[in-house]
Design a protein around this motif. Structure first.
Motif, PDB file in Angstrom:
ATOM      1  N   ALA A  84      40.267 -89.559 -49.213  1.00 26.78           N
ATOM      2  CA  ALA A  84      39.838 -89.930 -50.556  1.00 26.78           C
ATOM      3  C   ALA A  84      38.327 -90.103 -50.632  1.00 26.78           C
ATOM      4  O   ALA A  84      37.673 -90.439 -49.645  1.00 26.78           O
ATOM      5  CB  ALA A  84      40.520 -91.227 -50.995  1.00 26.78           C
ATOM      6  N   ASN A  85      37.816 -89.886 -51.833  1.00 22.77           N
ATOM      7  CA  ASN A  85      36.412 -90.103 -52.170  1.00 22.77           C
ATOM      8  C   ASN A  85      35.473 -89.173 -51.416  1.00 22.77           C
ATOM      9  O   ASN A  85      34.615 -89.607 -50.647  1.00 22.77           O
ATOM     10  CB  ASN A  85      36.003 -91.561 -51.935  1.00 22.77           C
ATOM     11  N   GLY A  86      35.667 -87.900 -51.660  1.00 22.99           N
ATOM     12  CA  GLY A  86      34.806 -86.890 -51.070  1.00 22.99           C
ATOM     13  C   GLY A  86      34.072 -86.103 -52.136  1.00 22.99           C
ATOM     14  O   GLY A  86      34.199 -86.380 -53.325  1.00 22.99           O
ATOM     15  N   LYS A  90      32.482 -86.404 -44.932  1.00 20.43           N
ATOM     16  CA  LYS A  90      32.062 -86.684 -46.302  1.00 20.43           C
ATOM     17  C   LYS A  90      33.096 -87.515 -47.065  1.00 20.43           C
ATOM     18  O   LYS A  90      32.844 -87.899 -48.198  1.00 20.43           O
ATOM     19  CB  LYS A  90      31.821 -85.377 -47.051  1.00 20.43           C
ATOM     20  N   TYR A  91      34.244 -87.776 -46.448  1.00 21.86           N
ATOM     21  CA  TYR A  91      35.294 -88.557 -47.100  1.00 21.86           C
ATOM     22  C   TYR A  91      35.275 -89.985 -46.551  1.00 21.86           C
ATOM     23  O   TYR A  91      35.112 -90.200 -45.354  1.00 21.86           O
ATOM     24  CB  TYR A  91      36.662 -87.913 -46.896  1.00 21.86           C
ATOM     25  N   ASP A  92      35.474 -90.942 -47.436  1.00 22.53           N
ATOM     26  CA  ASP A  92      35.341 -92.336 -47.057  1.00 22.53           C
ATOM     27  C   ASP A  92      36.629 -92.965 -46.545  1.00 22.53           C
ATOM     28  O   ASP A  92      36.591 -93.933 -45.778  1.00 22.53           O
ATOM     29  CB  ASP A  92      34.842 -93.151 -48.254  1.00 22.53           C
ATOM     30  N   TYR A  93      37.772 -92.470 -46.981  1.00 22.21           N
ATOM     31  CA  TYR A  93      39.033 -93.124 -46.657  1.00 22.21           C
ATOM     32  C   TYR A  93      40.037 -92.115 -46.135  1.00 22.21           C
ATOM     33  O   TYR A  93      40.115 -90.995 -46.639  1.00 22.21           O
ATOM     34  CB  TYR A  93      39.605 -93.841 -47.884  1.00 22.21           C
ATOM     35  N   TRP A  94      40.829 -92.576 -45.161  1.00 21.54           N
ATOM     36  CA  TRP A  94      41.802 -91.704 -44.500  1.00 21.54           C
ATOM     37  C   TRP A  94      43.125 -92.425 -44.283  1.00 21.54           C
ATOM     38  O   TRP A  94      43.156 -93.641 -44.073  1.00 21.54           O
ATOM     39  CB  TRP A  94      41.264 -91.262 -43.137  1.00 21.54           C
TER      40      TRP A  94
END
Length: 130
Positions: free
Chosen positions: A101-103, A116-120
């Motif tokens: 999420a949040n890329g 580049k993504y903040d959450y996994w």
């Protein structure tokens, strides 16, 4: 903050299908994606979805060349869910699949960069046998 939880992985034979789900709790981000990582390989982008394009009002989706025409990403922001429908699976699709999420979905290059993504999420295993 958002917590992501994947489900739907499993074992199938070549040509089979699976549908992965990702439940997002906490908050919703307009850019969500699916990545995968096979044993001994780096994490690679599979598909991304940008909810409600500023230009068209509809979702903007992108796919890696290796899954184009076989995989479909979709989202249900009302229920904080994203999905990955995978058809015509091959052994090359065997990997751990992760929701992110949040890329930068709108950048044609950076959308495929895991960093580049903040959450996994924790991932769900997909195994395709020949």
């Amino acid at each position: 903050q958002v917590r992501l939880r994947e489900s739907g992985g499993g074992s199938v034979q070549t040509g089979g299908s699976l549908r992965l789900s990702c439940a997002a709790s906490g908050r919703w981000y307009s850019c969500m994606g699916w990545f995968r990582q096979a044993p001994g390989k780096g994490r690679e982008g599979v598909a991304t979805v940008y909810t409600g394009s500023l230009y068209t009002g509809s979702d903007f989706t992108s796919y890696a060349d290796s899954v184009m025409g076989r995989f479909t990403i979709s989202q249900d922001s009302a229920n904080n869910m994203i999905y990955l429908q995978m058809n015509s699976l091959t052994p090359e699709d065997t990997a751990m699949y992760y929701c992110a999420a949040n890329g930068p979905c709108t950048d044609p290059t950076e959308r495929w960069f895991p960093l580049k993504y903040d959450y996994w999420g924790q991932g769900t295993q997909v195994t395709v046998s020949s």
